[in-house]
Design a protein around this motif. Structure first.
Motif, PDB file in Angstrom:
ATOM      1  N   THR A 116       0.805  -1.228   0.000  1.00 26.69           N
ATOM      2  CA  THR A 116       0.000   0.000   0.000  1.00 26.69           C
ATOM      3  C   THR A 116       0.838   1.279   0.000  1.00 26.69           C
ATOM      4  O   THR A 116       0.318   2.353  -0.272  1.00 26.69           O
TER       5      THR A 116
ATOM      6  N   TYR B 249       0.101   5.393   2.512  1.00 25.44           N
ATOM      7  CA  TYR B 249      -1.350   5.576   2.557  1.00 25.44           C
ATOM      8  C   TYR B 249      -1.883   5.640   1.141  1.00 25.44           C
ATOM      9  O   TYR B 249      -1.390   6.396   0.316  1.00 25.44           O
ATOM     10  N   ALA B 250      -2.898   4.846   0.891  1.00 21.45           N
ATOM     11  CA  ALA B 250      -3.562   4.888  -0.416  1.00 21.45           C
ATOM     12  C   ALA B 250      -5.040   4.634  -0.191  1.00 21.45           C
ATOM     13  O   ALA B 250      -5.422   3.904   0.723  1.00 21.45           O
ATOM     14  N   SER B 251      -5.884   5.256  -1.005  1.00 17.96           N
ATOM     15  CA  SER B 251      -7.325   5.064  -0.859  1.00 17.96           C
ATOM     16  C   SER B 251      -8.003   5.272  -2.203  1.00 17.96           C
ATOM     17  O   SER B 251      -7.436   5.895  -3.099  1.00 17.96           O
TER      18      SER B 251
ATOM     19  N   ILE C 290      -7.391   5.597  -7.709  1.00 12.27           N
ATOM     20  CA  ILE C 290      -6.666   5.291  -6.472  1.00 12.27           C
ATOM     21  C   ILE C 290      -5.711   6.456  -6.236  1.00 12.27           C
ATOM     22  O   ILE C 290      -4.928   6.817  -7.119  1.00 12.27           O
ATOM     23  N   GLU C 291      -5.853   7.062  -5.071  1.00 12.33           N
ATOM     24  CA  GLU C 291      -4.986   8.171  -4.687  1.00 12.33           C
ATOM     25  C   GLU C 291      -3.944   7.613  -3.747  1.00 12.33           C
ATOM     26  O   GLU C 291      -4.289   6.903  -2.802  1.00 12.33           O
ATOM     27  N   PHE C 292      -2.675   7.915  -4.003  1.00 14.21           N
ATOM     28  CA  PHE C 292      -1.636   7.371  -3.125  1.00 14.21           C
ATOM     29  C   PHE C 292      -0.628   8.428  -2.735  1.00 14.21           C
ATOM     30  O   PHE C 292      -0.355   9.365  -3.472  1.00 14.21           O
ATOM     31  N   TYR C 293      -0.067   8.237  -1.519  1.00 17.04           N
ATOM     32  CA  TYR C 293       0.934   9.161  -0.976  1.00 17.04           C
ATOM     33  C   TYR C 293       2.321   8.613  -1.294  1.00 17.04           C
ATOM     34  O   TYR C 293       2.634   7.476  -0.947  1.00 17.04           O
TER      35      TYR C 293
ATOM     36  N   LEU D 101       3.350   1.926  -3.554  1.00 14.32           N
ATOM     37  CA  LEU D 101       2.101   1.234  -3.877  1.00 14.32           C
ATOM     38  C   LEU D 101       2.432   0.187  -4.935  1.00 14.32           C
ATOM     39  O   LEU D 101       3.170   0.468  -5.874  1.00 14.32           O
TER      40      LEU D 101
ATOM     41  N   TRP E 132       0.742  13.607  -3.380  1.00 19.00           N
ATOM     42  CA  TRP E 132      -0.323  12.723  -3.863  1.00 19.00           C
ATOM     43  C   TRP E 132      -0.237  12.510  -5.364  1.00 19.00           C
ATOM     44  O   TRP E 132       0.048  13.447  -6.104  1.00 19.00           O
TER      45      TRP E 132
ATOM     46  N   TYR F  80      -2.088   9.826  -8.706  1.00 17.22           N
ATOM     47  CA  TYR F  80      -3.327   9.104  -9.021  1.00 17.22           C
ATOM     48  C   TYR F  80      -3.126   7.987 -10.020  1.00 17.22           C
ATOM     49  O   TYR F  80      -2.333   8.107 -10.956  1.00 17.22           O
TER      50      TYR F  80
ATOM     51  N   ARG G  27      -9.138   2.870   3.858  1.00 14.97           N
ATOM     52  CA  ARG G  27      -7.927   2.989   3.051  1.00 14.97           C
ATOM     53  C   ARG G  27      -7.701   1.655   2.354  1.00 14.97           C
ATOM     54  O   ARG G  27      -8.410   0.696   2.634  1.00 14.97           O
TER      55      ARG G  27
END
Lengths: 226, 287
Positions: free
Chosen positions: B14, B17-19, B60-63, B67, B117, B119, B146
């Motif tokens: 992940t 953080y990813a959501s 999917i948005e990820f920091y 990921l 961030w 995408y 998340r």
């Protein structure tokens, strides 16, 4: 135009796409109850303890004032008619063994039984929903039960926990850290995003708690094992 | 072109953080539900546009990096992020682009050096849980808050080929943001009004989708509390201990701290991308 706003609000504040209003004491409860039971002209209406914010996406300040005046006009017309009172009866299991109740008994210098009695007799009113999705703030607590939040918040409060803090009663919708003094547990899910609507309680509605036994609580518990 | 065969992706790693996010859910703030949605709406719109989606379909948005995702079937995706690099089955790609993932292919985000961030968009969007009209993951609203390692998300499988397409994005250097005063700004003691803004503040590494914490002020303001009220994304608040923070997309809908400023909606995406540990300056016109 400004005069109309002054009649109802002590103060207003503009934010892009929204207006925050502090309704005066005379109209506060009636206005909040009216707006929360109305399909309003706004995209969002956010209730605070002593304020209400109206949001309309993509509008100017002038349009916001226009919509607000229309709302106030409808409120004025409605005041002439009889107002239906919305009331909810909510079960609660007052757990005499819960730690916070012991601490409250000491700080309030009151028996645990008296705390429970005074709480059950309080006629509460939904003041706002915030802090967490579905966390309900109710005002109208017996003044003898006004208390401070816990100095050190509990890391894990079970869903359905009912707490008191300051002048409010609150219900935790999900497991969360929190500083309210827990006095009991509500077995029903008052807030459920999979239902329509997710919550039946509206701002301004009356709430009375009625005490149930541990056995009844366990039978009714919809939050699952914790 | 789309078939109904069950296609899904599996989250292998992940990162921090990813959501799943989309345009968010609106109209439920009175239930304490924040809007959520893309932290950088413009960048997510670009990712969607690259695969031919409408701009607010779920991504999917990820920091930052790390990921990693395996796709069960051929997938037409786009990755959008400033100077991002990623690999597909070990082959390295650099920059914002659309690309085709082969059946069983593994995507891994290698680095996102200058932004927070980025995408991942997929043709047709992700078919994850939808609550109150949105797939944006949010604690207390959706089942998951998340992405978790090992979880799967279905997507609409598409046949046919899609050519690659790369977009050049410049690195924004603007780290000054104009703000307007909030309702409690005038309740701050005068000397504090004059020095809380118009100087650089550091975005704390403790920041997240709820709030960006700002370090570098920390002056006590006794009794700086109000009765809880409206706090939309973009609200700048200060605690009695003098801690400053900006509420972001998953921020509380109401709060009891002084609201001393507001960011414009458009500037929120810009703030969202200023790397944690770097400085931002909020400028306010004190007349």
């Amino acid at each position: 135009m400004v005069n109309v706003l002054e009649k109802y609000f002590d103060q207003t504040f503009f934010v892009p796409e929204s207006i925050i209003c502090w309704p005066n004491a005379v109209c506060f409860d009636a206005l909040i109850a009216f707006v929360s039971h109305q399909q309003t002209l706004f995209d969002e209406v956010i209730y605070g303890i002593d304020s209400i914010a109206f949001v309309k996406f993509g509008t100017s300040q002038e349009e916001l004032i226009h919509l607000l005046l229309q709302t106030l006009e409808a409120f004025k017309r409605n005041q002439d008619n009889s107002i239906e009172l919305f009331s909810h009866d909510i079960p609660i299991y007052y757990d005499l063994n819960v730690k916070d109740l012991n601490a409250l008994a000491i700080s309030l210098k009151m028996d645990k039984e008296e705390i429970i009695q005074r709480h059950e007799k309080s006629i509460l009113k939904v003041a706002m929903i915030g802090f967490l999705p579905g966390f309900i703030y109710m005002k109208g607590l017996d003044q003898a039960l006004y208390s401070n939040r816990k100095k050190v918040p509990s890391p894990r409060i079970a869903p359905g926990s009912v707490g008191i803090a300051e002048t409010f009663t609150g219900i935790y919708p999900i497991q969360s850290p929190g500083g309210w003094n827990i006095i009991g547990f509500c077995p029903i899910k008052l807030f459920d995003v999979n239902k329509h609507p997710a919550i039946h309680l509206k701002i301004g509605d009356e709430v009375r708690f009625h005490s149930i036994s541990e056995k009844e609580y366990l039978k009714m518990n919809a939050h699952g094992k914790y | 072109m789309a078939s109904t065969r069950k296609a899904f992706l599996q989250v292998l790693e992940t990162g921090v953080y990813a959501s799943v996010q989309d345009r968010g859910r609106h109209g439920f703030m009175h239930w304490g539900i924040p809007h959520s949605g893309f932290m950088d709406k413009a960048l997510a719109a670009l990712a969607n546009e690259l695969v031919g989606n409408s701009e607010d379909l779920s991504c999917i948005e990820f920091y930052k990096n790390n990921l990693s995702i395996r796709f069960s079937n051929t997938a037409h995706i786009a990755i959008a992020g400033i100077q991002i690099s990623f690999s597909i089955d070990g082959e390295i790609y650099t920059g914002t682009q659309r690309v085709q993932i082969p059946k069983g292919g593994v995507l891994k985000i290698l680095s996102l050096p200058h932004h927070n961030w980025a995408y991942l968009a997929i043709l047709g969007g992700f078919n994850s849980e939808q609550i109150l009209g949105s797939r944006s993951m949010m604690k207390g609203v959706t089942t998951l808050d998340r992405l978790y390692k090992g979880m799967t998300i279905p997507f609409t499988h598409s046949n046919g080929a899609m050519s690659g397409l790369t977009v050049k994005l410049g690195k924004e250097k603007e780290q000054d943001i104009n703000i307007m005063p909030g309702p409690e700004f005038k309740l701050l003691p005068k000397p504090i009004q004059n020095k809380v803004f118009n100087k650089p503040l550091m975005i704390s590494p403790q920041s997240n989708r709820q709030a960006y914490i700002l370090d570098g002020f920390d002056q006590e303001i006794p009794n700086a509390q109000i009765k809880s009220g409206y706090t939309p994304a973009g609200t700048i608040q200060i605690t009695p201990a003098g801690k400053l923070f900006v509420l972001m997309k998953d921020g509380q809908t109401t709060g009891g701290y002084f609201r001393i400023g507001f960011l414009d909606k458009e500037d929120l995406g810009q703030l969202a991308q200023i790397p944690f540990g770097e400085k931002v300056q909020f400028n306010i016109n004190l007349k």
